[in-house]
Design a protein around this motif. Structure first.
Motif, PDB file in Angstrom:
ATOM      1  N   GLN A  20      24.065 -14.269 -46.352  1.00 31.52           N
ATOM      2  CA  GLN A  20      24.207 -13.667 -47.677  1.00 31.52           C
ATOM      3  C   GLN A  20      23.313 -12.439 -47.810  1.00 31.52           C
ATOM      4  O   GLN A  20      23.704 -11.435 -48.411  1.00 31.52           O
ATOM      5  N   ASP A  21      22.128 -12.513 -47.234  1.00 27.70           N
ATOM      6  CA  ASP A  21      21.214 -11.373 -47.253  1.00 27.70           C
ATOM      7  C   ASP A  21      21.811 -10.198 -46.473  1.00 27.70           C
ATOM      8  O   ASP A  21      21.793  -9.051 -46.940  1.00 27.70           O
ATOM      9  N   VAL A  22      22.345 -10.485 -45.307  1.00 30.35           N
ATOM     10  CA  VAL A  22      22.975  -9.434 -44.499  1.00 30.35           C
ATOM     11  C   VAL A  22      24.165  -8.838 -45.248  1.00 30.35           C
ATOM     12  O   VAL A  22      24.370  -7.625 -45.263  1.00 30.35           O
ATOM     13  N   SER A  23      24.952  -9.693 -45.899  1.00 32.63           N
ATOM     14  CA  SER A  23      26.100  -9.221 -46.665  1.00 32.63           C
ATOM     15  C   SER A  23      25.669  -8.236 -47.751  1.00 32.63           C
ATOM     16  O   SER A  23      26.300  -7.187 -47.942  1.00 32.63           O
ATOM     17  N   GLN A  39      32.884   8.873 -43.861  1.00 36.27           N
ATOM     18  CA  GLN A  39      33.992   7.946 -43.661  1.00 36.27           C
ATOM     19  C   GLN A  39      33.832   7.113 -42.385  1.00 36.27           C
ATOM     20  O   GLN A  39      34.242   5.949 -42.348  1.00 36.27           O
ATOM     21  N   GLY A  40      33.251   7.699 -41.356  1.00 37.69           N
ATOM     22  CA  GLY A  40      33.009   6.942 -40.125  1.00 37.69           C
ATOM     23  C   GLY A  40      32.059   5.782 -40.363  1.00 37.69           C
ATOM     24  O   GLY A  40      32.310   4.656 -39.921  1.00 37.69           O
ATOM     25  N   LEU A  41      30.970   6.080 -41.058  1.00 41.95           N
ATOM     26  CA  LEU A  41      30.004   5.032 -41.381  1.00 41.95           C
ATOM     27  C   LEU A  41      30.626   3.995 -42.304  1.00 41.95           C
ATOM     28  O   LEU A  41      30.414   2.798 -42.134  1.00 41.95           O
ATOM     29  N   LEU A  42      31.413   4.438 -43.259  1.00 35.31           N
ATOM     30  CA  LEU A  42      32.054   3.512 -44.186  1.00 35.31           C
ATOM     31  C   LEU A  42      32.985   2.554 -43.437  1.00 35.31           C
ATOM     32  O   LEU A  42      33.016   1.358 -43.727  1.00 35.31           O
ATOM     33  N   GLY A  43      33.716   3.061 -42.462  1.00 30.64           N
ATOM     34  CA  GLY A  43      34.582   2.199 -41.661  1.00 30.64           C
ATOM     35  C   GLY A  43      33.792   1.174 -40.877  1.00 30.64           C
ATOM     36  O   GLY A  43      34.172  -0.002 -40.815  1.00 30.64           O
ATOM     37  N   LEU A  44      32.696   1.604 -40.284  1.00 32.35           N
ATOM     38  CA  LEU A  44      31.842   0.693 -39.531  1.00 32.35           C
ATOM     39  C   LEU A  44      31.259  -0.378 -40.441  1.00 32.35           C
ATOM     40  O   LEU A  44      31.271  -1.572 -40.113  1.00 32.35           O
ATOM     41  N   HIS A  49      30.817  -5.779 -42.466  1.00 30.52           N
ATOM     42  CA  HIS A  49      30.713  -6.626 -43.653  1.00 30.52           C
ATOM     43  C   HIS A  49      31.776  -7.720 -43.632  1.00 30.52           C
ATOM     44  O   HIS A  49      31.499  -8.880 -43.964  1.00 30.52           O
ATOM     45  N   ALA A  50      32.973  -7.372 -43.213  1.00 31.80           N
ATOM     46  CA  ALA A  50      34.044  -8.367 -43.105  1.00 31.80           C
ATOM     47  C   ALA A  50      33.654  -9.466 -42.109  1.00 31.80           C
ATOM     48  O   ALA A  50      33.883 -10.656 -42.363  1.00 31.80           O
ATOM     49  N   GLU A  51      33.068  -9.079 -40.994  1.00 33.54           N
ATOM     50  CA  GLU A  51      32.621 -10.056 -40.000  1.00 33.54           C
ATOM     51  C   GLU A  51      31.526 -10.951 -40.564  1.00 33.54           C
ATOM     52  O   GLU A  51      31.526 -12.170 -40.354  1.00 33.54           O
ATOM     53  N   ARG A  53      31.098 -11.735 -43.716  1.00 35.34           N
ATOM     54  CA  ARG A  53      31.740 -12.658 -44.670  1.00 35.34           C
ATOM     55  C   ARG A  53      32.453 -13.791 -43.938  1.00 35.34           C
ATOM     56  O   ARG A  53      32.409 -14.943 -44.378  1.00 35.34           O
ATOM     57  N   THR A  54      33.083 -13.477 -42.814  1.00 35.13           N
ATOM     58  CA  THR A  54      33.741 -14.512 -42.016  1.00 35.13           C
ATOM     59  C   THR A  54      32.715 -15.521 -41.514  1.00 35.13           C
ATOM     60  O   THR A  54      32.937 -16.743 -41.569  1.00 35.13           O
ATOM     61  N   GLN A  55      31.595 -15.032 -41.044  1.00 35.53           N
ATOM     62  CA  GLN A  55      30.539 -15.917 -40.560  1.00 35.53           C
ATOM     63  C   GLN A  55      30.004 -16.794 -41.692  1.00 35.53           C
ATOM     64  O   GLN A  55      29.776 -17.994 -41.494  1.00 35.53           O
ATOM     65  N   ALA A  56      29.816 -16.221 -42.861  1.00 36.61           N
ATOM     66  CA  ALA A  56      29.317 -16.987 -44.006  1.00 36.61           C
ATOM     67  C   ALA A  56      30.305 -18.085 -44.393  1.00 36.61           C
ATOM     68  O   ALA A  56      29.898 -19.207 -44.714  1.00 36.61           O
ATOM     69  N   ARG A  57      31.597 -17.772 -44.348  1.00 34.65           N
ATOM     70  CA  ARG A  57      32.607 -18.802 -44.661  1.00 34.65           C
ATOM     71  C   ARG A  57      32.569 -19.925 -43.629  1.00 34.65           C
ATOM     72  O   ARG A  57      32.691 -21.100 -43.976  1.00 34.65           O
ATOM     73  N   TRP A  58      32.392 -19.575 -42.349  1.00 34.92           N
ATOM     74  CA  TRP A  58      32.306 -20.589 -41.308  1.00 34.92           C
ATOM     75  C   TRP A  58      31.098 -21.494 -41.551  1.00 34.92           C
ATOM     76  O   TRP A  58      31.197 -22.723 -41.438  1.00 34.92           O
ATOM     77  N   ILE A  59      29.972 -20.890 -41.869  1.00 33.00           N
ATOM     78  CA  ILE A  59      28.759 -21.672 -42.139  1.00 33.00           C
ATOM     79  C   ILE A  59      28.974 -22.598 -43.331  1.00 33.00           C
ATOM     80  O   ILE A  59      28.595 -23.775 -43.296  1.00 33.00           O
TER      81      ILE A  59
END
Length: 74
Positions: A20-23, A39-44, A49-51, A53-59
């Motif tokens: 959650q802190d990383v998010s 825009q490059g940084l925003l894409g990264l 961030h999506a990854e 959130r996926t990790q947080a849902r798994w936890i």
């Protein structure tokens, strides 16, 4: 409450808090990228961030799976 099950819950809780802190940091980085129009940084940031959130849902799922077994036993 003690034992390996309790340790697992404590570890998962700590991981959840860190995720959650990383998010939150990704949200702030995204805001900065938008502010400077990078825009490059925003894409990264969006992908990372999506990854996170996926990790947080798994936890969260692992916590929900483990908690009833551990709490009912201890």
């Amino acid at each position: 409450m003690g034992g390996p099950g309790a340790e697992l819950l404590a570890d998962l809780r700590e991981l959840h808090l860190r995720a959650q802190d990383v998010s939150l940091h990704w949200v702030l980085a995204g805001q900065a990228a938008q502010a400077v129009g990078d825009q490059g940084l925003l894409g990264l940031v969006s992908a990372a961030h999506a990854e996170t959130r996926t990790q947080a849902r798994w936890i969260t799922t692992r916590l929900k799976q483990a908690a009833p077994q551990v709490l009912a036993r201890d």
